[in-house]
Design a protein around this motif. Structure first.
Motif, PDB file in Angstrom:
ATOM      1  N   SER A 172     -20.622   6.331   5.631  1.00  0.00           N
ATOM      2  CA  SER A 172     -21.064   7.502   4.884  1.00  0.00           C
ATOM      3  C   SER A 172     -22.167   8.214   5.652  1.00  0.00           C
ATOM      4  O   SER A 172     -23.050   8.836   5.067  1.00  0.00           O
ATOM      5  CB  SER A 172     -21.545   7.102   3.488  1.00  0.00           C
ATOM      6  N   PHE A 231      -4.217  -6.169  -4.251  1.00  0.00           N
ATOM      7  CA  PHE A 231      -4.768  -4.830  -4.027  1.00  0.00           C
ATOM      8  C   PHE A 231      -6.052  -4.644  -4.833  1.00  0.00           C
ATOM      9  O   PHE A 231      -7.049  -4.111  -4.337  1.00  0.00           O
ATOM     10  CB  PHE A 231      -3.718  -3.787  -4.441  1.00  0.00           C
ATOM     11  N   GLU A 232      -6.045  -5.113  -6.082  1.00  0.00           N
ATOM     12  CA  GLU A 232      -7.200  -4.917  -6.955  1.00  0.00           C
ATOM     13  C   GLU A 232      -8.409  -5.688  -6.427  1.00  0.00           C
ATOM     14  O   GLU A 232      -9.524  -5.169  -6.406  1.00  0.00           O
ATOM     15  CB  GLU A 232      -6.876  -5.357  -8.386  1.00  0.00           C
ATOM     16  N   HIS A 233      -8.173  -6.924  -6.007  1.00  0.00           N
ATOM     17  CA  HIS A 233      -9.288  -7.719  -5.481  1.00  0.00           C
ATOM     18  C   HIS A 233      -9.866  -7.083  -4.217  1.00  0.00           C
ATOM     19  O   HIS A 233     -11.085  -7.012  -4.034  1.00  0.00           O
ATOM     20  CB  HIS A 233      -8.814  -9.146  -5.178  1.00  0.00           C
ATOM     21  N   ASP A 291     -11.790  -3.768  -5.116  1.00  0.00           N
ATOM     22  CA  ASP A 291     -13.056  -4.033  -5.793  1.00  0.00           C
ATOM     23  C   ASP A 291     -14.078  -4.593  -4.801  1.00  0.00           C
ATOM     24  O   ASP A 291     -15.219  -4.122  -4.724  1.00  0.00           O
ATOM     25  CB  ASP A 291     -12.791  -5.030  -6.936  1.00  0.00           C
ATOM     26  N   SER A 307     -15.760  -2.227  -2.484  1.00  0.00           N
ATOM     27  CA  SER A 307     -16.829  -1.399  -3.072  1.00  0.00           C
ATOM     28  C   SER A 307     -18.165  -2.140  -3.079  1.00  0.00           C
ATOM     29  O   SER A 307     -19.198  -1.536  -3.351  1.00  0.00           O
ATOM     30  CB  SER A 307     -16.454  -0.985  -4.496  1.00  0.00           C
ATOM     31  N   LEU A 308     -18.127  -3.439  -2.806  1.00  0.00           N
ATOM     32  CA  LEU A 308     -19.368  -4.225  -2.826  1.00  0.00           C
ATOM     33  C   LEU A 308     -20.021  -4.330  -1.449  1.00  0.00           C
ATOM     34  O   LEU A 308     -21.127  -4.852  -1.326  1.00  0.00           O
ATOM     35  CB  LEU A 308     -19.073  -5.641  -3.355  1.00  0.00           C
TER      36      LEU A 308
END
Lengths: 708, 328, 202
Positions: free
Chosen positions: A42, A109-111, A114, A117-118
């Protein structure tokens, strides 16, 4: 002539696509597949000073987190033609916003999403050049190509010209946004790598992967059976594909990385911002005496990408004095790349807007002005192998109803709405690369044809089937076309309107080779083959052969030295402009193209239609918006990066001007994927001028530019 | 998306109790906004309470208008004959929103609660006072073509994304909500709050309070209402500027009542009182509409890329009034 | 009639009504009783996988899914029904369009757990055996696609449009199909396919 080639045959892969059975790269089902999700920077410049992956590692289902600390070492620096420098965690330097800085690999995919993002990064920020205008302009020297072309003395002629127009035109950064986001599934079997990749070229992808991982080309297989749109964006191998293969190596399992839509604005290329000066000098009758086309374009701080933005100024019109230059500016962005008619699409907006301005300055009809400047040779004196510009302008004008146009700006209305009619000419070069093909005829009278080429939606499966079937004397239904596997015979990328000319020629030659062998089996009696599939089946059975193969290795000859080979066209747009609100809607669009032999009228017209739709997006909507303080794109989604929706697109009519060009290649095709966009934005912009009297020289033409 | 617990609410009271008492809990109905924001890590609820099973879906004509259950989906409301007949601006605003698919999912209550499309709010790497108090407003001095020209603060210049809410303003809709303390009714104009120094607070709802219905009171002006949406592309886009205008014009051509509401220009659906004042008692003609349109932009200012919205608003108001007044 | 005043009066009148008449709650209980009775009523599940049964194309599928799994990912990653496409995962492109109880919705913004009890139809469920749905056949005939990636969503959206009985003039079809982006630009051919199918079934 056999009617197969040219016929509007339905797509042979149509059934797969309308039933959901066509599988794209992210849909390859492999046992034990793990999911990789990239973490992107970023900041636009500096380095990753610290990266905290502890929380991500502790998150449920996470298998590993790959950063520069633990990433497998690869060769990310070597570059071949068309390659981009890869950002694959070999160091901590950050060159652009949304550059990959980590990959989280998890069981679902979900794990993975998520946990990604950490991940927290701390940057040591460095000064970044985020504004195009702040970057120093320089003359690129990549590949030893001279970016300039000069003939006569354009500036002196301009100074003396009876009529002059001299303006600057801007096309902003645009992103491809194919509907299928980039996706890679990578699997290792020992030292052998298989990659299911959304790519426009499996052979070039294999070459790059082999180089990165230090493998022989035979150690890598790249598969792309269906890809959900490319438009140039999938024409080069990007970082995520290598990161997927590295991740698979790291965790010892196959790994899939599918980009999110916001990530599509990261490390997968875009159309660079261009600022172009076009100056036209003309005699009082509109004949050009001078043409100056100077382009300044964006590239990254670490790679040089240059499109031939001014190239069409050497092709469309004759002029005794010509200057074309290309300069670049290095910005802290990802590296730009090919995007539908890279160069020509932007160059046309400038040149064809300027021609419209000249038409008004001279007081001559824009079509007449173009006809007066028609030419038989390009700027270097090469004759055109064929050139249908005049026919395209005339036939298109007729169909469009150009004669109904009152040339005065703001003179035509439909109720409250201002009506505008605009025209632009288009051209795109005919390219060809070496290609091979294999045709296997079977004893049941069917045939399988193989090429590594990829069908990116152009209709390659269909037109190649037609070419092979015609040469073999078989019906389309008996020919099975297999594409998109680097294990198949070599083919170039589906890009630059190159694949059909190259692989199509090879397929024709391979089919003719098989046909010749069949003929030999038949004792050189053509009558023995007249019965099509049944005759071929009988012949092979009699000979005791299960299969018979035809091969070809086709490549361009010296035609490029002898001829200037280009498609030409004319594009016509009618717009409605709301005089109060500044909104522009395209009401009608007519294309006329002379583009060599058309292999399938139906799929060809779809290519032309698609080009017009891209032109609508380019002219009115598309605009990647950077926060100039940070270099971050702030409309990285399809709600705010606007591409045309159905309601934006009127009926588009495409006239095909027949051409029989014996010089270009064995099948006489010139390529049709790019030219459809080339003149589209300029035609719309010229129509907007005609409707409103306001000349917009910076795309897109949004309401604020017309509010007055 | 973060991991969360999921619960289905079978009655309003238990839904209220579960969300009001749990700061990590939030409601989900159509999901079109909350799921989207969860994927961006802008929302990270620990508990999602599914309220789609609550009996709040009905659209009922009443003696005084139409009562729309909070869980009615946008497409059903738009298609309802009483809404289309008596509140055309509402039906138009709904049909100009989002896409047919999203309108089949998104509820009326959710539509009013939807959060801004501001790119800085949606991008967790960027400063945003609404998402992360005290982090700053990225849109000030940034990419702000779509941002507010009125009603913003030093802390926030976002725009409210709802078309529906703008139309509701023009028809004096009333929002019925239910909290643990009981029921209350809030005129739509008082439902959304300006960012001021607390941009994280967007409505007057207390934690856990649930919209149960939106009431559309029948009125002559509402029947002559019109919604105009200006956007770059022809469909499937949030408004650059939108206007809902409602006019009650006497047989003699004099304006008896007027409502002018604006979208795409402010952090909340914006009621243009000055424009209304310029209309009431005046003849319904182009001159009046032009004066009202000029009044509608009073107090508007540019933040860099969005100054064009001021002129655009003025023209859009004039156009919308002409439509509502039957002159367009 | 005075617009603002009347409304304000009615708003006060309305708010004085008993709550039950307004929110349609069980009239046997007072507000307070409901609040008290309800405190522990909602039963939360997850975040670990919970049993989820999806009815897709007429067949029930029993799955164990985290509540955060979207219908789109359940179809594509769990059930192998990859015909439904992921184009944006944000509700901005329509590639994931499926029918839920006959209505078109975006599967990417639908939680699988909330799709239970609904009849889900995907592109794989449209043809009957080898017999294509008329709109599927019309897409082939009119070349309503190029790369094919948005196609399943376009077709599902088109099927819904036809069943919604929307007007099928060109302008209406364009508007009602604008929730499905086609980057290849096949729009006019998509419109032609839908209108031809509407004409056939009318």
């Amino acid at each position: 002539m056999n009617p197969l080639v040219g016929a509007p045959v339905d797509r042979v892969d149509g059934r797969l696509k309308v039933t959901g059975a066509a599988t794209y790269s992210a849909e390859v089902a492999l046992p034990n597949l793990a999911y990789g999700v990239m973490v992107l920077s970023s900041t636009a410049s500096g380095s990753v000073a610290a990266i905290d992956v502890a929380a991500a590692r502790r998150a449920p289902g996470v298998i590993d987190v790959m950063t520069s600390r633990n990433a497998p070492r690869v060769d990310a620096k070597s570059k071949g033609a068309g390659d981009r420098t890869l950002m694959v965690l070999q160091d901590d330097v950050v060159y652009y916003d949304r550059q990959p800085i980590a990959v989280v690999i998890a069981d679902t995919f979900e794990h993975a999403t998520d946990a990604a993002s950490l991940v927290r990064a701390r940057y040591a920020k460095a000064a970044a050049i985020t504004r195009f205008d702040d970057a120093a302009e320089y003359k690129p020297g990549a590949g030893g190509r001279d970016p300039d072309l000069r003939k006569g003395d354009a500036s002196a002629a301009l100074a003396q010209a009876a009529v002059k127009v001299d303006h600057t035109y801007v096309v902003p950064v645009e992103h491809h946004n194919p509907m299928e986001p980039h996706a890679t599934v990578a699997q290792w079997d020992g030292d052998r790598l298989t990659v299911y990749e959304a790519t426009q070229g499996v052979v070039s992808a294999r070459r790059k992967l082999a180089q990165v991982f230090g493998l022989p080309p035979t150690g890598v297989r790249v598969v792309a059976k269906f890809i959900g749109g490319g438009f140039g964006g999938k024409g080069t191998l990007w970082s995520h594909a290598v990161l997927a293969a590295m991740s698979a190596k790291l965790v010892g399992r196959p790994v899939k990385i599918a980009l999110t839509r916001p990530q599509m604005f990261g490390s997968v290329g875009f159309r660079p911002r261009t600022v172009q000066r076009v100056a036209l000098g003309a005699a009082a009758d509109g004949r050009l005496t001078s043409l100056v086309h100077e382009t300044s374009a964006q590239t990254s701080v670490f790679d040089e990408f240059m499109a031939g933005t001014g190239a069409l100024s050497a092709v469309l019109y004759g002029t005794p004095n010509l200057t074309i230059t290309h300069r670049l500016r290095r910005v802290n962005s990802a590296t730009p790349t090919f995007m539908r008619a890279p160069g020509e699409s932007c160059g046309s907006f400038a040149l064809e807007s300027a021609m419209d301005e000249l038409a008004y300055a001279v007081g001559v009809d824009p079509i007449e002005l173009r006809l007066r400047n028609d030419t038989d040779v390009d700027a270097q004196g090469l004759p055109f192998s064929s050139r249908a510009l005049r026919q395209c302008l005339e036939q298109g004008a007729e169909r469009f109803g150009w004669s109904r146009r009152d040339p005065r700006p703001r003179s035509m209305r439909d109720g409250r709405m201002l009506v505008g009619m605009g025209v632009a000419a288009a051209t795109y070069p005919t390219h060809r690369s070496p290609a091979s093909a294999l045709v296997q005829v079977r004893a049941d009278g069917s045939a399988t044809v193989r090429s590594a080429g990829v069908d990116i939606g152009t209709g390659a499966y269909t037109v190649f089937t037609q070419v092979a079937a015609e040469a073999l004397g078989l019906p389309v239904a008996r020919v099975r076309m297999e594409l998109g596997d680097s294990a198949f015979p070599n083919a170039p990328n589906a890009g630059g309107s190159t694949l059909t000319a190259s692989a199509g020629s090879a397929i024709k030659l391979a089919a003719l080779d098989a046909r010749a062998k069949l003929l030999a089996l038949a004792g050189n009696d053509p009558a023995a083959l007249a019965g099509g599939a049944d005759a071929i089946a009988a012949l092979l059975r009699r000979a005791g052969l299960a299969t018979l193969e035809g091969h070809s290795d086709a490549k361009p000859g010296d035609e490029q030295q002898k001829y200037a080979m280009h498609s030409f066209g004319a594009q016509f747009a009618e717009v409605r402009v709301d005089p109060d609100l500044g909104t522009v809607r395209v009401a009608r669009f007519v294309n006329a193209f002379g583009a060599g032999r058309i292999l399938n009228e139906k799929t060809a017209k779809s290519q032309f239609l698609g080009g017009a739709v891209w032109g609508i997006g380019m002219a009115l909507l598309e605009d990647t918006r950077y926060d100039e303080r940070t270099g971050r794109i702030m409309n990285a989604n399809l709600a705010e990066y606007l591409v045309p929706v159905n309601a934006d697109v009127p009926a588009v009519e495409s006239i095909i001007v027949p051409e029989d060009d014996p010089h270009v290649n064995e099948i006489g095709v010139k390529g049709i994927g790019e030219i459809g966009i080339v003149g589209a934005a300029a035609a719309i912009a010229n129509a907007v001028y005609h409707a409103t009297g306001t000349r917009v020289r910076e795309l897109p033409i949004t309401p604020e530019k017309l509010l007055g | 998306m973060n991991a969360f617990r999921y619960a289905q609410a079978h009655d309003v009271a238990s839904a209220l109790a579960s969300v009001a008492g749990d700061p990590g809990a939030t409601y989900i109905a159509g999901g079109t906004n909350v799921i989207d924001l969860m994927k961006e890590n802008v929302e990270r609820p620990a508990l999602l309470v599914d309220i789609t099973g609550l009996p709040l879906r009905g659209i009922e004509p009443t003696a005084h208008g139409v009562r729309v259950g909070a869980l009615a989906v946008m497409s059903d409301v738009a298609d309802h004959p009483a809404v289309a007949r008596d509140f055309p601006a509402v039906a138009q605003a709904l049909l100009l929103s989002a896409s047919p698919q999203l309108r089949n999912m998104a509820t009326i209550g959710g539509n009013l609660m939807q959060r801004t499309r501001c790119a800085y709010f949606r991008d967790a790497s960027q400063p945003c006072n609404k998402r992360a108090a005290g982090s700053g407003c990225g849109a000030l001095g940034g990419v702000n073509r779509r941002h507010a020209v009125i009603g913003g603060s030093e802390q926030c210049i976002c725009t409210h994304a709802s078309d529906l809410a703008v139309a509701l303003l023009a028809v004096d809709a009333v929002v019925h909500v239910r909290g643990r303390a009981g029921e209350r009714s809030i005129p739509i104009e008082h439902f959304h709050v300006l960012p001021g120094t607390t941009p994280q607070r967007e409505t007057v709802l207390e934690r856990g309070e649930l919209i149960t219905a939106v009431e559309l009171p029948a009125a002559a002006a509402a029947r002559n209402s019109y919604y105009l949406k200006v956007r770059d592309r022809a469909s499937y886009e949030f408004a650059l500027v939108s206007v809902a205008a409602a006019l009650d014009v006497s047989a003699g051509g004099r304006i008896r009542a007027a409502r002018v509401a604006l979208g795409g220009v402010a952090p909340i659906p914006w009621r243009a009182h000055a424009a209304e004042a310029a209309l009431v008692g005046k003849p319904a003609n182009a001159q009046t509409f032009a004066a009202a349109a000029a009044a509608a932009t009073r107090g508007m200012r540019s933040y860099g890329q969005n100054g064009f919205k001021i002129a655009l608003t003025q023209r859009a108001v004039a156009r919308a009034l002409a439509h509502a007044g039957g002159a367009a | 009639m005075e617009f603002g005043k009347v409304t304000r009066r009615r708003f006060l009148w309305r708010s004085a009504l008993p709550t039950i008449a307004v929110v349609g709650l069980d009239p046997r209980l007072s507000v307070a009783a409901q609040a008290v009775a309800s405190i522990s009523v909602v039963r939360a599940q997850g975040p670990e996988p919970i049993p989820v049964t999806l009815n897709v194309n007429g067949k029930p599928h029993a799955l164990q899914l985290e509540p955060r799994v979207t219908l789109l990912d359940a179809l594509r990653e769990r059930l192998g029904l990859t015909g439904t496409k992921k184009g944006c995962d944000q509700g901005t492109c329509g590639a994931c369009t499926v029918l839920a109880d006959g209505r078109r919705v975006n599967a990417c913004l639908t939680l699988a757990v909330m799709a239970q009890g609904k009849s889900i139809t995907t592109i794989e469920g449209l043809a009957s055996g080898d017999q294509l749905h008329p709109l599927q056949a019309a897409f082939i005939e009119h070349d309503g696609f190029q790369c094919g990636y948005c196609t399943p969503g376009q077709i599902m959206s088109g099927v819904a449009l036809l069943s919604e009985k929307r007007p099928t003039d060109e302008t209406s079809v364009r508007e009602w199909m604008s929730g499905n982006i086609c980057r290849c630009g096949a729009y006019p051919n998509i419109v032609a396919a839908i209108r031809a199918t509407a004409g056939r079934s009318a």
